[in-house]
Every structure is written in structure tokens, then in C-alpha cells.
Design an enzyme around this catalytic site. Structure first.
Site, PDB file in Angstrom:
ATOM      1  CD  GLN A  96      -2.860  -1.251   1.616  1.00  0.00           C
ATOM      2  OE1 GLN A  96      -4.016  -1.566   2.007  1.00  0.00           O
ATOM      3  NE2 GLN A  96      -2.585  -0.917   3.696  1.00  0.00           N
ATOM      4  CG  ASP A  97       1.336   3.551   2.815  1.00  0.00           C
ATOM      5  OD1 ASP A  97       0.880   2.809   3.508  1.00  0.00           O
ATOM      6  OD2 ASP A  97       1.547   5.109   3.492  1.00  0.00           O
ATOM      7  N   PRO A  98       4.675   2.545   2.085  1.00  0.00           N
ATOM      8  CG  PRO A  98       6.325   4.211   1.136  1.00  0.00           C
ATOM      9  CD  PRO A  98       5.068   4.036   1.244  1.00  0.00           C
TER      10      PRO A  98
END
EC number: 3.2.2.27
Length: 240
Positions: A69-71
Site C-alpha cells: 500500500q505505502d512504505p
């Protein structure tokens, strides 16, 4: 902004770099760079690792994409590859991915010596380990959502289509799956698998999903005449 882009492109292979430089001319990407340049907080991952997925193999060697999804918001954890981490203490999502791998391959249970830089070895075998959003602010999740990374990801799929590749898309979590599947529609060059995110926030859903994750990926690869992924990077003998 050019300096920031140069940092992003550190280590990126030439064919990927050509694609990214074309994207960098577009308005959405210029606006994305401007926003990132003006961020006062620390970025994660660091700029030289943002495009790290594109440093392992040429586009025509892409077998599949595993989407997060995101870091990781912790700068010590994020390293540019979705779910991967070089930190001494592994993030919970990566720990749970390893446990799922051991669940599918019981002969790997208790084998922990190969976990360091495990996913880097997967990347070397033709897996793009991407997040739907490539950056965030340190210690803040989803800070750069809807800044333009989603559009970049969609244009990346167009680029792979132009390479006449048949690619498997593996979604771990719904956030990225929702906009990617809307983009590709019924494109016959992509197949997809969908699983819950491995984060502890999903409880047991990741482990209780009835379909094998790693085995199903390799079955798909073999069916399409690709070499299956050695999930242990050759450090443990087991059956695919």
C-alpha cells in the site's frame, strides 16, 4: 526538482529510467515532485531508494508484481521494496509474510537464517515489489496518497503492456487493488491474485485465506513457462 529526480533515479536500469524520464515530463509528475520537494518532514524511504524496484532487472524480465500500500513509516524499516526491510528487527508485516511462507512449506518452519534481505532476492528473480504509493512522511501512513503515485503506477502498467508481457499482479491489501484493477479493466495481459494485507491490523485474515499465496504464484509461473520463484533464494532446499 531535477536534483530530487536524480536522487530517485539512483541505480535505476536504463530501460526503466527511460520510462520514468518520460513520465517526469508530465504535469502530474511535475506536481508530485513539487509537493515532495516542499515536504518539511523526513521522507521514507530515502530518495535514493524510492525507485529501487527498478534496479534489479530489465522490463522484459518482469514476471509479476507484488503490491503493498505505502512504505513503512519508520525510516529504519523502509528500503524502497514493498514489505522488504534491512532493519535488524523485522517489521511485523514482513514477519507475517515469512510465517505464511512457512505455513505453505512446512519444511521451512524454524528456518530463520535466510530472512535477512529475503525480498531483495525475490526482486532479483523478476518480481517488482511495489507500493501503490511510493513515499510517505516519516512516522505517518498514507501522507502522500492521491499525490500522483497512483497515476504513475497506472502508467507503469501501460508501459508493461507495450512490452507485450503477460504479468501476474498480486495484491496484498485492497487500497492498491482498487485503483489498479479499475485501470486495467479486462486487459488480457494481466492476471491477478488478491489477498489480505499481512499487517497485524488484519488479524488472522492473512493466514486464514483459503488459497495458497506463494504456491499459487509458482503454479501460475510454471503454467506460463516461467521459472518458479525460489522463495528462500537458494539457501534452503525445498519443493516448489
Amino acid at each position: 526538482m531535477e536534483q530530487l529526480l536524480d536522487q530517485f533515479l539512483s541505480g535505476v536500469l536504463s530501460e526503466w529510467k527511460a520510462f520514468i524520464l518520460q513520465e517526469a515530463k508530465q504535469t502530474y509528475f511535475q506536481e508530485l515532485l513539487a509537493k515532495l520537494k516542499n515536504v518539511e518532514q523526513e521522507l521514507t524511504p530515502k530518495a535514493s531508494q524510492v525507485f529501487r524496484p527498478f534496479s534489479f532487472f530489465a522490463p522484459n524480465n518482469t514476471k509479476l508484481i507484488i503490491y503493498g500500500q505505502d512504505p513503512y513509516p519508520n525510516p529504519q524499516h523502509a528500503c524502497g521494496l514493498s514489505f522488504a526491510s534491512n532493519a535488524p528487527k523485522l517489521p511485523q508485516s514482513l514477519k507475517r509474510m515469512i510465517l505464511r511462507l512457512q505455513q505453505e512449506y512446512p519444511e521451512l518452519a524454524g528456518q530463520n537464517h535466510w530472512t535477512k534481505q529475503l525480498l531483495e532476492g525475490w526482486a532479483q528473480q523478476g518480481i517488482l515489489l511495489l507500493n501503490g504509493v511510493f513515499t510517505t512522511n516519516a512516522f505517518q501512513t498514507n501522507a502522500h496518497r492521491n499525490w500522483g503515485w497512483e497515476q504513475f503506477n497506472c502508467h507503469l502498467l501501460d508501459f508493461l503492456l507495450s512490452q507485450k508481457l503477460y504479468v501476474l499482479l498480486v495484491f496484498l491489501g485492497k487500497q492498491t487493488e482498487n485503483f489498479v484493477l479499475k485501470k486495467i479493466g479486462g486487459a488480457s495481459q494481466f492476471a491477478s491474485l488478491s489477498y489480505p494485507h499481512p499487517s497485524p491490523l488484519t488479524g488472522r485474515k492473512f493466514f486464514d485465506h483459503p488459497d495458497a499465496l506463494f504456491k499459487q504464484i509458482n503454479q501460475w509461473l510454471k503454467h506460463h513457462n516461467h521459472t518458479p520463484i525460489d522463495w528462500t533464494n537458494g539457501q534452503v532446499q525445498y519443493q516448489f
